[in-house]
Design a protein around this motif. Structure first.
Motif, PDB file in Angstrom:
ATOM      1  N   THR A  39       0.822  -1.202   0.000  1.00  0.00           N
ATOM      2  CA  THR A  39       0.000   0.000   0.000  1.00  0.00           C
ATOM      3  C   THR A  39       0.861   1.260   0.000  1.00  0.00           C
ATOM      4  O   THR A  39       1.769   1.400   0.816  1.00  0.00           O
ATOM      5  CB  THR A  39      -0.926   0.022   1.228  1.00  0.00           C
ATOM      6  OG1 THR A  39      -1.766  -1.130   1.190  1.00  0.00           O
ATOM      7  CG2 THR A  39      -1.784   1.271   1.241  1.00  0.00           C
ATOM      8  N   PHE A  40       0.570   2.163  -0.918  1.00  0.00           N
ATOM      9  CA  PHE A  40       1.283   3.439  -0.938  1.00  0.00           C
ATOM     10  C   PHE A  40       0.306   4.562  -1.268  1.00  0.00           C
ATOM     11  O   PHE A  40      -0.833   4.332  -1.666  1.00  0.00           O
ATOM     12  CB  PHE A  40       2.458   3.414  -1.923  1.00  0.00           C
ATOM     13  CG  PHE A  40       2.083   3.295  -3.373  1.00  0.00           C
ATOM     14  CD1 PHE A  40       1.827   4.427  -4.134  1.00  0.00           C
ATOM     15  CD2 PHE A  40       2.007   2.044  -3.993  1.00  0.00           C
ATOM     16  CE1 PHE A  40       1.495   4.322  -5.481  1.00  0.00           C
ATOM     17  CE2 PHE A  40       1.680   1.935  -5.333  1.00  0.00           C
ATOM     18  CZ  PHE A  40       1.416   3.071  -6.079  1.00  0.00           C
ATOM     19  N   TYR A  41       0.777   5.781  -1.097  1.00  0.00           N
ATOM     20  CA  TYR A  41      -0.037   6.972  -1.289  1.00  0.00           C
ATOM     21  C   TYR A  41       0.665   7.896  -2.288  1.00  0.00           C
ATOM     22  O   TYR A  41       1.825   8.252  -2.089  1.00  0.00           O
ATOM     23  CB  TYR A  41      -0.253   7.699   0.044  1.00  0.00           C
ATOM     24  CG  TYR A  41      -0.982   6.846   1.049  1.00  0.00           C
ATOM     25  CD1 TYR A  41      -2.360   6.934   1.204  1.00  0.00           C
ATOM     26  CD2 TYR A  41      -0.290   5.913   1.828  1.00  0.00           C
ATOM     27  CE1 TYR A  41      -3.035   6.137   2.119  1.00  0.00           C
ATOM     28  CE2 TYR A  41      -0.956   5.105   2.739  1.00  0.00           C
ATOM     29  CZ  TYR A  41      -2.325   5.224   2.876  1.00  0.00           C
ATOM     30  OH  TYR A  41      -3.001   4.418   3.772  1.00  0.00           O
ATOM     31  N   GLU A  42      -0.054   8.239  -3.324  1.00  0.00           N
ATOM     32  CA  GLU A  42       0.502   9.154  -4.317  1.00  0.00           C
ATOM     33  C   GLU A  42       0.055  10.571  -4.000  1.00  0.00           C
ATOM     34  O   GLU A  42      -1.136  10.867  -3.936  1.00  0.00           O
ATOM     35  CB  GLU A  42       0.062   8.777  -5.732  1.00  0.00           C
ATOM     36  CG  GLU A  42       0.690   9.679  -6.795  1.00  0.00           C
ATOM     37  CD  GLU A  42       0.278   9.311  -8.209  1.00  0.00           C
ATOM     38  OE1 GLU A  42       0.864   9.880  -9.147  1.00  0.00           O
ATOM     39  OE2 GLU A  42      -0.637   8.476  -8.379  1.00  0.00           O
ATOM     40  N   PHE A  43       1.030  11.437  -3.780  1.00  0.00           N
ATOM     41  CA  PHE A  43       0.766  12.862  -3.585  1.00  0.00           C
ATOM     42  C   PHE A  43       0.798  13.539  -4.955  1.00  0.00           C
ATOM     43  O   PHE A  43       1.775  13.402  -5.690  1.00  0.00           O
ATOM     44  CB  PHE A  43       1.848  13.509  -2.716  1.00  0.00           C
ATOM     45  CG  PHE A  43       1.777  13.169  -1.252  1.00  0.00           C
ATOM     46  CD1 PHE A  43       0.986  12.133  -0.778  1.00  0.00           C
ATOM     47  CD2 PHE A  43       2.519  13.898  -0.339  1.00  0.00           C
ATOM     48  CE1 PHE A  43       0.920  11.837   0.565  1.00  0.00           C
ATOM     49  CE2 PHE A  43       2.471  13.615   1.018  1.00  0.00           C
ATOM     50  CZ  PHE A  43       1.679  12.583   1.476  1.00  0.00           C
ATOM     51  N   PHE A  96       1.800  -1.159  -7.115  1.00  0.00           N
ATOM     52  CA  PHE A  96       2.140  -0.420  -8.329  1.00  0.00           C
ATOM     53  C   PHE A  96       1.405  -0.995  -9.537  1.00  0.00           C
ATOM     54  O   PHE A  96       1.063  -0.268 -10.463  1.00  0.00           O
ATOM     55  CB  PHE A  96       3.653  -0.443  -8.550  1.00  0.00           C
ATOM     56  CG  PHE A  96       4.401   0.435  -7.591  1.00  0.00           C
ATOM     57  CD1 PHE A  96       4.455   1.812  -7.773  1.00  0.00           C
ATOM     58  CD2 PHE A  96       5.036  -0.110  -6.484  1.00  0.00           C
ATOM     59  CE1 PHE A  96       5.122   2.630  -6.879  1.00  0.00           C
ATOM     60  CE2 PHE A  96       5.715   0.703  -5.581  1.00  0.00           C
ATOM     61  CZ  PHE A  96       5.758   2.071  -5.778  1.00  0.00           C
ATOM     62  N   SER A  97       1.152  -2.293  -9.500  1.00  0.00           N
ATOM     63  CA  SER A  97       0.407  -2.891 -10.609  1.00  0.00           C
ATOM     64  C   SER A  97      -1.036  -2.394 -10.615  1.00  0.00           C
ATOM     65  O   SER A  97      -1.628  -2.201 -11.687  1.00  0.00           O
ATOM     66  CB  SER A  97       0.452  -4.416 -10.530  1.00  0.00           C
ATOM     67  OG  SER A  97      -0.099  -4.883  -9.319  1.00  0.00           O
ATOM     68  N   GLN A  98      -1.607  -2.176  -9.435  1.00  0.00           N
ATOM     69  CA  GLN A  98      -2.963  -1.622  -9.394  1.00  0.00           C
ATOM     70  C   GLN A  98      -2.981  -0.221  -9.997  1.00  0.00           C
ATOM     71  O   GLN A  98      -3.860   0.108 -10.788  1.00  0.00           O
ATOM     72  CB  GLN A  98      -3.501  -1.564  -7.969  1.00  0.00           C
ATOM     73  CG  GLN A  98      -4.963  -1.102  -7.919  1.00  0.00           C
ATOM     74  CD  GLN A  98      -5.313  -0.239  -6.707  1.00  0.00           C
ATOM     75  OE1 GLN A  98      -4.492  -0.061  -5.814  1.00  0.00           O
ATOM     76  NE2 GLN A  98      -6.517   0.300  -6.692  1.00  0.00           N
ATOM     77  N   ARG A  99      -1.992   0.594  -9.629  1.00  0.00           N
ATOM     78  CA  ARG A  99      -1.945   1.948 -10.180  1.00  0.00           C
ATOM     79  C   ARG A  99      -1.790   1.915 -11.692  1.00  0.00           C
ATOM     80  O   ARG A  99      -2.445   2.670 -12.415  1.00  0.00           O
ATOM     81  CB  ARG A  99      -0.801   2.744  -9.564  1.00  0.00           C
ATOM     82  CG  ARG A  99      -0.724   4.184 -10.092  1.00  0.00           C
ATOM     83  CD  ARG A  99       0.494   4.913  -9.576  1.00  0.00           C
ATOM     84  NE  ARG A  99       0.522   6.288 -10.053  1.00  0.00           N
ATOM     85  CZ  ARG A  99       0.982   6.674 -11.232  1.00  0.00           C
ATOM     86  NH1 ARG A  99       1.437   5.767 -12.106  1.00  0.00           N
ATOM     87  NH2 ARG A  99       0.977   7.952 -11.565  1.00  0.00           N
ATOM     88  N   ALA A 100      -0.930   1.023 -12.199  1.00  0.00           N
ATOM     89  CA  ALA A 100      -0.736   0.914 -13.647  1.00  0.00           C
ATOM     90  C   ALA A 100      -2.040   0.523 -14.327  1.00  0.00           C
ATOM     91  O   ALA A 100      -2.375   1.039 -15.404  1.00  0.00           O
ATOM     92  CB  ALA A 100       0.355  -0.109 -13.953  1.00  0.00           C
ATOM     93  N   GLY A 101      -2.788  -0.380 -13.706  1.00  0.00           N
ATOM     94  CA  GLY A 101      -4.070  -0.774 -14.264  1.00  0.00           C
ATOM     95  C   GLY A 101      -5.069   0.353 -14.282  1.00  0.00           C
ATOM     96  O   GLY A 101      -5.836   0.524 -15.243  1.00  0.00           O
ATOM     97  N   VAL A 102      -5.080   1.144 -13.220  1.00  0.00           N
ATOM     98  CA  VAL A 102      -5.980   2.302 -13.143  1.00  0.00           C
ATOM     99  C   VAL A 102      -5.643   3.308 -14.235  1.00  0.00           C
ATOM    100  O   VAL A 102      -6.531   3.811 -14.937  1.00  0.00           O
ATOM    101  CB  VAL A 102      -5.884   2.961 -11.753  1.00  0.00           C
ATOM    102  CG1 VAL A 102      -6.570   4.332 -11.748  1.00  0.00           C
ATOM    103  CG2 VAL A 102      -6.515   2.059 -10.695  1.00  0.00           C
ATOM    104  N   ARG A 103      -4.362   3.594 -14.411  1.00  0.00           N
ATOM    105  CA  ARG A 103      -3.954   4.558 -15.433  1.00  0.00           C
ATOM    106  C   ARG A 103      -4.314   4.059 -16.837  1.00  0.00           C
ATOM    107  O   ARG A 103      -4.741   4.831 -17.694  1.00  0.00           O
ATOM    108  CB  ARG A 103      -2.453   4.823 -15.331  1.00  0.00           C
ATOM    109  CG  ARG A 103      -1.967   5.305 -13.970  1.00  0.00           C
ATOM    110  CD  ARG A 103      -2.518   6.634 -13.575  1.00  0.00           C
ATOM    111  NE  ARG A 103      -1.989   7.709 -14.386  1.00  0.00           N
ATOM    112  CZ  ARG A 103      -2.327   8.995 -14.253  1.00  0.00           C
ATOM    113  NH1 ARG A 103      -3.225   9.347 -13.351  1.00  0.00           N
ATOM    114  NH2 ARG A 103      -1.788   9.909 -15.022  1.00  0.00           N
ATOM    115  N   ALA A 104      -4.133   2.769 -17.050  1.00  0.00           N
ATOM    116  CA  ALA A 104      -4.472   2.198 -18.360  1.00  0.00           C
ATOM    117  C   ALA A 104      -5.972   2.297 -18.622  1.00  0.00           C
ATOM    118  O   ALA A 104      -6.409   2.635 -19.730  1.00  0.00           O
ATOM    119  CB  ALA A 104      -4.015   0.742 -18.430  1.00  0.00           C
ATOM    120  N   ALA A 105      -6.766   2.006 -17.585  1.00  0.00           N
ATOM    121  CA  ALA A 105      -8.228   2.076 -17.740  1.00  0.00           C
ATOM    122  C   ALA A 105      -8.681   3.502 -18.009  1.00  0.00           C
ATOM    123  O   ALA A 105      -9.557   3.751 -18.857  1.00  0.00           O
ATOM    124  CB  ALA A 105      -8.901   1.517 -16.492  1.00  0.00           C
TER     125      ALA A 105
END
Length: 251
Positions: A39-43, A96-105
């Motif tokens: 789990t991480f947080y993107e600012f 990070f894979s979840q974030r990559a998936g979100v960006r792709a979607a």
């Protein structure tokens, strides 16, 4: 050594900082525990054209649901002091894979691209992001009530990492949080972006209440002593006073 420091702090305040409860055994300021569970947080900080500030906030209020349908928004704020025409927001990801998936979607989402991105991008001058983890001894603590104001206090520590400055930094934060000089929402340590940077997110009832609390804290010998121990590891610091937007989960 850190346990001794916490016990010493507790003997002066009568209790250990609430953020440390139950995690003293692993309270070294390593990001290891966070990286293990992912789990991480993107600012994210967006700098808005001065003549477009109101329009950007209105558009975001109307269309943010298109974005939050894909991942969790922790908070979204408009910066009032410490930076003009800025918004600051925090997004939570499990990996990070979840974030990559979100960006792709999102890149394939017609409404998001057509109704928001195409209109919002011309309103911005620059964008910035930073990946952070909650420090091991902190957790997200929602404010006691809605409203109020938030302070993002950012500290650029000297090179050497948490092994050098973590203990002193934790003691200085807890010296302020434990007596109630501010409500500590969370403490974050940078992973990508400027390294050796730590952020403390605080909540206050109002800017005037913050000013009064800081004045009181500066008269507290416990706070003064803890800060004096920490400041030798500090290179620079900055602060932003922010108001939550109407659509922000943290209000």
């Amino acid at each position: 050594m850190l346990r001794n420091a916490l016990c010493h702090l507790s003997s002066k305040t009568g209790r250990v900082c609430a953020a440390t409860s139950g995690v003293v055994q692993r309270a070294l300021f390593s990001t290891g525990p966070q990286q293990e569970h992912g789990t991480f947080y993107e600012f994210r900080t967006y700098f808005i054209r001065p003549d477009q500030n109101s329009a950007f906030l209105k558009l975001t209020n109307e269309k943010i649901h298109l974005r939050t349908a894909h991942s969790e928004l922790l908070g979204y704020w408009s910066v009032e002091y410490g930076g003009l025409n800025q918004v600051f927001h925090i997004w939570k990801y499990d990996s990070f894979s979840q974030r990559a998936g979100v960006r792709a979607a999102l890149s394939q989402e017609p409404k998001w691209l057509g109704e928001y991105i195409s209109k919002a991008i011309p309103m911005l001058t620059t964008q910035d992001n930073e990946v952070t983890y909650l420090v091991p001894w902190s957790q997200i603590q929602s404010p006691p009530k809605e409203g109020g104001t938030y302070e993002l206090a950012s500290f650029q520590m000297r090179p050497g990492g948490p092994a050098v400055w973590a203990e002193a930094f934790q003691a200085s934060v807890c010296a302020r949080a434990t007596p109630g000089y501010g409500h500590l929402v969370g403490v974050f340590h940078s992973e990508f972006g400027p390294l050796n940077r730590v952020h403390a997110l605080w909540w206050y009832e109002s800017p005037d209440q913050r000013a009064a609390a800081r004045h009181e804290a500066h008269q507290d010998a416990r706070v003064v002593a803890a800060v004096r121990e920490s400041v030798c590891h500090l290179q620079s610091q900055s602060s932003k006073l922010m108001f939550p937007c109407s659509f922000s989960p943290l209000k």
